[in-house]
Design an enzyme around this catalytic site. Structure first.
Site, PDB file in Angstrom:
ATOM      1  N   ARG A   1       0.854  -1.180   0.000  1.00 29.58           N
ATOM      2  CA  ARG A   1       0.000   0.000   0.000  1.00 29.58           C
ATOM      3  C   ARG A   1       0.893   1.234   0.000  1.00 29.58           C
ATOM      4  NH1 ARG A   1      -3.598  -2.403  -1.766  1.00 29.58           N
ATOM      5  NH2 ARG A   1      -5.690  -2.787  -0.921  1.00 29.58           N
TER       6      ARG A   1
ATOM      7  N   GLU B   1      -3.377   7.778  -4.858  1.00 31.47           N
ATOM      8  CA  GLU B   1      -3.692   7.296  -6.206  1.00 31.47           C
ATOM      9  C   GLU B   1      -4.965   7.975  -6.740  1.00 31.47           C
ATOM     10  OE1 GLU B   1      -3.938   3.019  -6.263  1.00 31.47           O
ATOM     11  OE2 GLU B   1      -2.010   2.789  -5.260  1.00 31.47           O
TER      12      GLU B   1
ATOM     13  N   HIS C   1      -0.723   0.494 -10.363  1.00 26.62           N
ATOM     14  CA  HIS C   1      -1.417  -0.443  -9.470  1.00 26.62           C
ATOM     15  C   HIS C   1      -1.914  -1.664 -10.250  1.00 26.62           C
ATOM     16  CE1 HIS C   1      -3.712  -0.591  -5.395  1.00 26.62           C
ATOM     17  NE2 HIS C   1      -3.384  -1.805  -5.800  1.00 26.62           N
TER      18      HIS C   1
END
Length: 323
Positions: free
Chosen positions: A242, A271, A289
């Site tokens: 993360r 993000e 991602h």
């Protein structure tokens, strides 16, 4: 009897959406844009279940805005730090996730980042595309060998173990790891790995450090300025966990000053925003991602959610309940 009302916050693989539409009264987010906190708060009062993703922020305020109709959050993903699970629990809302099915694909991405940043693959590809490559020569774009080096893994769960297996048996790497709880040495040996007592012990020995710990308040900025400085000189940092596990400001400083040699990142704090300083650095590989982004894995994740909410509305215990 009417079907439960379900909100799917982003578009999912079509095979999964079809099954959801057959079983439930489903609303799809057809523009496939991340929903605002305000929209999610409203949805809590209108739907029996919400199926969020990592792009959906569900703080305590979402659960307190209206009297909740929602009884279950079927999270599309294994990580759920974007959900205030204590607030959900206090409102009597069940939360589930999708463990197990994304292990291999996320470990593959970690391996890809490791190889790409070590061998300057992103930099080289940009050079070819821009027409700046002048041809082969002995000193052109020399990188770092991966085979035979030491990899340090922070978090030895499913994904950490899968990466250890790839590194040790595929690239003859020594594997050391830190894990919050003890791992049976015989179990660690199955992956060619050995546990060290502290994060700093792993950092000091590793040519590559790969993060596989959960996103949580406890792990926020686990890799801060002090720990980045504790890494072996010339080492690389890989993050597929993360974004908030790494202090961005400290990472940028460590990269600029040469405290570490490079980084491979698939996750970010805010993000889809990525700091401009990171985008400007040639010794950083940036992915959007992609950890679980294969057709097989994303479909399996969706089916996990289907199984969880189906069990719940049939009065059974969801198999992947986290609260």
């Amino acid at each position: 009897m009417s079907k439960p009302r379900i909100l799917v916050t982003r578009r999912w693989p079509s095979a999964v959406e079809r099954i959801l539409l057959e079983r439930f009264d489903v609303t799809l987010n057809r523009n496939d844009q991340a929903m605002s906190v305000e929209a999610l708060a409203q949805a809590i009062g209108e739907y029996d279940a919400i199926l969020p993703t990592v792009s959906d922020k569900l703080p305590a305020a979402v659960f307190d805005a209206v009297a909740p109709r929602t009884r279950i959050l079927g999270n599309f993903g294994v990580g759920y730090n974007h959900i205030d699970t204590n607030a959900a629990k206090n409102r009597g809302i069940v939360v589930t996730n999708t463990p197990g099915v994304l292990t291999d694909c996320t470990a593959d991405i970690a391996m890809l980042l490791m190889l790409t940043v070590a061998r300057r693959g992103g930099e080289g590809e940009r050079q070819v595309r821009s027409g700046e490559w002048a041809g082969w020569c002995p000193t052109h774009m020399i990188g770092t060998k991966v085979t035979g080096k030491t990899v340090g893994i922070i978090g030895f769960g499913r994904i950490g173990k899968a990466l250890a297996q790839r590194c040790h048996f595929g690239f003859a790497m020594d594997v050391v790891f830190y894990n919050r709880s003890p791992v049976d040495p015989a179990e660690a040996a199955r992956y060619g790995a050995r546990q060290l007592p502290r994060v700093e012990d792993v950092l000091a020995q590793s040519d590559f450090v790969s993060l596989h710990c959960p996103g949580s308040a406890e792990n926020r900025h686990l890799m801060n300025a002090e720990r980045l400085a504790a890494m072996k000189p010339g080492a690389f940092l890989i993050n597929t966990a993360r974004g908030d596990v790494v202090d961005d400001v400290a990472l940028i400083s460590a990269l600029k000053s040469g405290v570490i040699r490079g980084a491979g990142l698939d996750v970010y704090v805010a993000e889809p925003r990525v700091p401009d300083a990171l985008k400007a650095m040639e010794n950083v590989v940036l992915l959007p991602h992609l950890g679980s982004a294969t057709e097989e894995t994303r479909t399996a994740m969706g089916m996990k959610v289907v199984d969880n909410i189906t069990a719940f509305f049939e009065g059974r215990s969801p198999p992947d309940r986290v609260v």
